[in-house]
Motif scaffolding. Structure first.
Motif, PDB file in Angstrom:
ATOM      1  N   LEU A  23       7.635  -7.699   1.416  1.00  0.00           N
ATOM      2  CA  LEU A  23       6.715  -6.612   1.758  1.00  0.00           C
ATOM      3  C   LEU A  23       7.308  -5.258   1.385  1.00  0.00           C
ATOM      4  O   LEU A  23       6.600  -4.359   0.919  1.00  0.00           O
ATOM      5  CB  LEU A  23       6.386  -6.656   3.250  1.00  0.00           C
ATOM      6  CG  LEU A  23       5.541  -7.851   3.706  1.00  0.00           C
ATOM      7  CD1 LEU A  23       5.460  -7.893   5.226  1.00  0.00           C
ATOM      8  CD2 LEU A  23       4.134  -7.773   3.107  1.00  0.00           C
ATOM      9  N   THR A  24       8.609  -5.096   1.583  1.00  0.00           N
ATOM     10  CA  THR A  24       9.282  -3.857   1.189  1.00  0.00           C
ATOM     11  C   THR A  24       9.165  -3.639  -0.308  1.00  0.00           C
ATOM     12  O   THR A  24       8.842  -2.529  -0.774  1.00  0.00           O
ATOM     13  CB  THR A  24      10.771  -3.908   1.595  1.00  0.00           C
ATOM     14  OG1 THR A  24      10.871  -4.023   3.017  1.00  0.00           O
ATOM     15  CG2 THR A  24      11.500  -2.654   1.147  1.00  0.00           C
ATOM     16  N   LEU A  25       9.410  -4.688  -1.088  1.00  0.00           N
ATOM     17  CA  LEU A  25       9.319  -4.580  -2.548  1.00  0.00           C
ATOM     18  C   LEU A  25       7.877  -4.390  -3.000  1.00  0.00           C
ATOM     19  O   LEU A  25       7.606  -3.630  -3.942  1.00  0.00           O
ATOM     20  CB  LEU A  25       9.911  -5.833  -3.198  1.00  0.00           C
ATOM     21  CG  LEU A  25      11.418  -6.022  -3.009  1.00  0.00           C
ATOM     22  CD1 LEU A  25      11.846  -7.393  -3.535  1.00  0.00           C
ATOM     23  CD2 LEU A  25      12.191  -4.928  -3.731  1.00  0.00           C
ATOM     24  N   GLY A  52       4.197  -3.401   6.694  1.00  0.00           N
ATOM     25  CA  GLY A  52       3.464  -2.836   5.571  1.00  0.00           C
ATOM     26  C   GLY A  52       2.261  -3.580   5.059  1.00  0.00           C
ATOM     27  O   GLY A  52       1.606  -3.105   4.114  1.00  0.00           O
ATOM     28  N   ALA A  53       1.924  -4.729   5.623  1.00  0.00           N
ATOM     29  CA  ALA A  53       0.758  -5.464   5.133  1.00  0.00           C
ATOM     30  C   ALA A  53      -0.531  -4.751   5.549  1.00  0.00           C
ATOM     31  O   ALA A  53      -0.781  -4.570   6.740  1.00  0.00           O
ATOM     32  CB  ALA A  53       0.761  -6.889   5.668  1.00  0.00           C
ATOM     33  N   VAL A  54      -1.325  -4.349   4.590  1.00  0.00           N
ATOM     34  CA  VAL A  54      -2.592  -3.689   4.902  1.00  0.00           C
ATOM     35  C   VAL A  54      -3.647  -4.710   5.297  1.00  0.00           C
ATOM     36  O   VAL A  54      -4.614  -4.386   5.987  1.00  0.00           O
ATOM     37  CB  VAL A  54      -3.089  -2.843   3.704  1.00  0.00           C
ATOM     38  CG1 VAL A  54      -2.107  -1.736   3.383  1.00  0.00           C
ATOM     39  CG2 VAL A  54      -3.329  -3.715   2.470  1.00  0.00           C
ATOM     40  N   LYS A  55      -3.448  -5.947   4.870  1.00  0.00           N
ATOM     41  CA  LYS A  55      -4.405  -7.009   5.156  1.00  0.00           C
ATOM     42  C   LYS A  55      -3.643  -8.323   5.245  1.00  0.00           C
ATOM     43  O   LYS A  55      -2.649  -8.521   4.542  1.00  0.00           O
ATOM     44  CB  LYS A  55      -5.453  -7.075   4.032  1.00  0.00           C
ATOM     45  CG  LYS A  55      -6.670  -7.937   4.312  1.00  0.00           C
ATOM     46  CD  LYS A  55      -7.559  -8.024   3.073  1.00  0.00           C
ATOM     47  CE  LYS A  55      -7.980  -6.646   2.576  1.00  0.00           C
ATOM     48  NZ  LYS A  55      -8.832  -6.778   1.348  1.00  0.00           N
ATOM     49  N   VAL A  56      -4.098  -9.217   6.134  1.00  0.00           N
ATOM     50  CA  VAL A  56      -3.484 -10.538   6.264  1.00  0.00           C
ATOM     51  C   VAL A  56      -4.572 -11.595   6.113  1.00  0.00           C
ATOM     52  O   VAL A  56      -5.487 -11.684   6.942  1.00  0.00           O
ATOM     53  CB  VAL A  56      -2.774 -10.706   7.625  1.00  0.00           C
ATOM     54  CG1 VAL A  56      -2.134 -12.093   7.715  1.00  0.00           C
ATOM     55  CG2 VAL A  56      -1.721  -9.619   7.838  1.00  0.00           C
ATOM     56  N   LEU A  57      -4.481 -12.371   5.046  1.00  0.00           N
ATOM     57  CA  LEU A  57      -5.432 -13.448   4.796  1.00  0.00           C
ATOM     58  C   LEU A  57      -4.862 -14.734   5.392  1.00  0.00           C
ATOM     59  O   LEU A  57      -3.735 -15.129   5.057  1.00  0.00           O
ATOM     60  CB  LEU A  57      -5.665 -13.625   3.300  1.00  0.00           C
ATOM     61  CG  LEU A  57      -6.108 -12.374   2.530  1.00  0.00           C
ATOM     62  CD1 LEU A  57      -6.294 -12.709   1.045  1.00  0.00           C
ATOM     63  CD2 LEU A  57      -7.390 -11.804   3.112  1.00  0.00           C
TER      64      LEU A  57
END
Length: 320
Positions: A23-25, A52-57
């Motif tokens: 997620l950092t990268l 940092g995830a704007v969305k989680v599927l």
């Protein structure tokens, strides 16, 4: 800003560290969209959003536990088609690299494996790799399709960056091949209480110079004092002194910890290929001409049976 798919490695909802590094990268090249599959997938959302995830599927089905690899590839392909990402990032585990390779073939894209860094480029993401048995460092980008990139653990520091982390159900239709290879039994791995070798921040390894299975207790004592994982060279593993699952090298596991301590290891190219990307390397060897000393940041010429116990004692005294 373009979205970047990040495949989530988790155990019953507990997100593993390599995913947080991804997620950092991913934030360097776009907005991370995480894909969490299997039991506990929805429970990953809080940790993923925090990093940092704007969305989680998410998607859960029995197929992920009952069959090998292909159901996860089907799901990641469904996520790819739903998002049209700028890149797909996957942890560089054995399973992760198989998933990434199968996805790349399906979507007609190039693949980069075992990246150690990632940056934005004018023509797409640019990955850093250590190649040809760690003899060269290259900058690489995919020239066809959407880059599918696997990243080695410990390639980036985990950084918190709170984002929305909106949870959305992923629609997945499994292919006919999804049920081709069935898991018939599982045997839990016996826990040593030490970190996972490929994910550990510190690795302490022993080689031919340890001179016996019983003597690995010295290596384990140093590792335990540092909260480290234990590794072994191919020579030590071939001699039956330590399990193959702990082998570091070209035919074993590749590690990239913050600190790698090699004890009684000569530094053959086979071993170097598996640990050369470590951030700081320390070696203890009584042979001043050992090739390992060409690689290290700090070297101790001495008998490991004298040096390692003293180091362990010093570490423990400072902790106490």
């Amino acid at each position: 800003m373009a979205e970047v798919l990040v495949y989530v490695d988790h155990v019953d909802g507990a997100v593993r560290k390599p995913t947080l590094e991804l997620l950092t990268l991913a934030r360097r090249i776009g907005e991370p969209v995480a894909v969490a599959l299997g039991a506990g997938a929805e429970n990953t959302a809080a940790a993923l959003a925090e990093h940092g995830a704007v969305k989680v599927l998410t998607h859960d089905a029995a197929e992920y536990g009952d069959y090998l690899v292909v159901p996860k590839v089907d799901a990641l392909q469904a996520a790819y088609e739903a998002v049209s990402p700028a890149a797909v990032l996957v942890p560089s585990s054995a399973e992760g690299k198989e998933i990434a390779a199968r996805l790349a073939v399906r979507i007609g894209s190039g693949i980069i494996t075992d990246a150690t860094d990632l940056e934005a480029g004018d023509e797409g993401p640019v990955a850093t790799q250590s190649v040809f048995a760690a003899s060269f460092t290259t900058k690489t980008r995919v020239s066809k399709g959407t880059p599918v990139i696997t990243v080695k653990p410990n390639s980036a520091a985990v950084e918190a960056a709170p984002a929305a982390g909106t949870v959305e159900a992923l629609a997945v239709t499994f292919s006919d091949k999804a049920t081709g290879t069935k898991v018939t039994a599982r045997t839990p791995r016996e826990s040593t209480g030490r970190p996972e070798l490929t994910e550990a921040a510190i690795v302490v390894s022993g080689g031919r110079g340890v001179n016996g299975a019983d003597n690995f207790a010295i290596i384990e004592a140093l590792a335990d004092s540092l909260g480290a994982a234990v590794g072994a060279s191919r020579a030590a593993v071939d001699a039956g002194w330590y399990p193959h699952s702990n082998q570091v090298g070209q035919t074993g596991k590749s590690v990239s910890p913050q600190l790698y301590i090699a004890n009684g290891i000569s530094g053959a190219i086979q071993h170097r290929a598996g640990m050369q990307t470590s951030k700081t390397i320390v070696a203890v060897n009584k042979d001043a001409e050992a090739p390992i000393f060409d690689l290290v940041d700090y070297g101790v010429v001495g008998d490991l049976f004298d040096v390692v116990p003293q180091l362990t004692e010093e570490v423990n005294s400072r902790k106490g």
